[in-house]
Design a protein around this motif. Structure first.
Motif: not given
Length: 384
Positions: A317-322, A324-331, A360-368
């Motif tokens: 993940h890029s820094q911005r996307r990392a 955003a992913i943490m924000w998603l988990w918090a939400a 979960i999909i956005l966390t692990f699938a986007l980098p792939v």
């Protein structure tokens, strides 16, 4: 609701404007985050964002006192309790400023946190419910309530401090949590035909506004860091907003859920559980960091580069996307807790499942699917 929206906007606007002032103060006083091995920023960034956030909270409080719905429709304890929280917030913000300037030792910082938490004992946690006992209420005596209140405040303050590792991460996570708790407080009082002017709603919507105003300057690439002055401040206000709820309502007044359903007993536990549930990821990160460092024979307070946000960078993940992913988990955690507390049935579980699956999909699938050029400096560094 319109007056709460106005309070949010005031907190956001004042924080946004004062951030420029706080940045100038930081530069003049030397409160600047130098580049260290464990950091992901590559140039010195000023601290003291907490001063701007405190200013936004105070401005929101002063405006709220003049609004008819909040000033006339609520009991005197709403603004009294909110004022006490702001005093405690100013104290812990001052401790954070000293740490940003002089790097206080861990024990001194803990002492400041405990002292600030002591201000909140006046409206401490007074009761909890056991979910599986069909509404059985457990009354907590004064000593137990004081200890429990202090633990919740200090734990939340340190959890926010630990998660403050990427631009916009802590402000976003706490802002999301504050919005979720505002929704919970407002909906719970509406569904139970209770007074909607509450300290919990006022504090949480003000905190959400302050975080939003600060994020404009703090999202990557950040122009200013909140520092300990900000992370400890917003952690204290978040936990205090939950704790004040039990001081205004008894457990029997908070039983009606949405669509005629009986509200889960979980809401009555939220003064203890909500700060933990909202910050579950950073809390787990905190525990993992202590275990990791202790097993390695190091101090549990020794810094390293293996926090969860560092691992998100490592998997692609890029820094911005990392962030955003943490924000998603918090939400997911925050709004999932609120949804499960107020509603029941198939629709609620389907909604929770869909939210979890998307996260979960956005966390692990986007980098792939699309792996960006991750910070090469992290990969090439000895600790990366």
């Amino acid at each position: 609701m319109r007056e709460y929206v106005l309070v949010f906007l005031v907190a956001a606007a004042v924080t946004f404007l004062l951030t420029v002032v706080a940045r100038e103060i930081a530069l003049r006083t030397g409160a600047v985050a130098q580049v260290r091995d464990r950091d992901v920023h590559d140039e010195p960034i000023p601290y003291l964002g907490g001063l701007a956030m405190l200013g936004g909270l105070v401005a929101a409080y002063l405006v709220a006192r003049e609004l008819p719905f909040l000033s006339q429709g609520s009991g005197p304890f709403v603004f009294r309790d909110a004022g006490v929280v702001l005093i405690a917030g100013a104290l812990i913000c001052a401790v954070g400023v000293l740490d940003d300037l002089f790097e206080l030792d861990a024990l001194t910082k803990l002492g400041g946190q405990v002292l600030a938490a002591a201000f909140l004992i006046g409206f401490q946690i007074q009761y909890v419910f056991i979910p599986w006992t069909d509404g059985q209420q457990i009354t907590i005596d004064q000593a137990q309530g004081a200890l429990l209140t202090g633990f919740v405040v200090v734990a939340t303050v340190n959890a926010v401090n630990f998660v403050d590792g990427l631009d916009g991460l802590a402000a976003g996570v706490v802002g999301i949590g504050a919005i979720a708790f505002f929704v919970f407080s407002y909906e719970l009082t509406r569904l139970n035909s209770a007074d909607r002017a509450t300290t919990a709603a006022l504090l949480s919507v003000s905190l959400a506004g302050a975080c939003a105003g600060f994020l404009v300057h703090n999202f990557h690439p950040a122009r200013l860091f909140m520092g300990d002055s900000g992370s400890m401040l917003i952690g204290l206000v978040l936990s205090a907003s939950a704790i004040t709820l039990t001081g205004q309502f008894s457990g029997s007044e908070l039983t009606q859920g949405g669509s005629g359903a009986t509200a889960s007993l979980l809401p009555t536990l939220l003064p203890l559980l909500l700060p933990v549930s909202i910050l579950l990821v950073p809390m787990l990160d905190l525990v993992m960091a202590v275990v990791r460092r202790t097993r390695a024979g190091r101090s549990p307070f020794a810094p390293d580069k293996q926090h969860l946000h560092h691992r998100l960078l490592e998997i692609g993940h890029s820094q911005r996307r990392a962030v955003a992913i943490m924000w998603l988990w918090a939400a997911l955690i925050a709004f999932g807790t609120v949804l499960a507390s107020l509603y029941e049935g198939t629709a609620m579980w389907v909604s929770l499942g869909a939210m979890a699956a998307l996260t979960i999909i956005l966390t692990f699938a986007l980098p792939v699917l699309h792996k960006p050029k991750v910070l090469e400096a992290l990969d090439e560094s000895p600790e990366g």
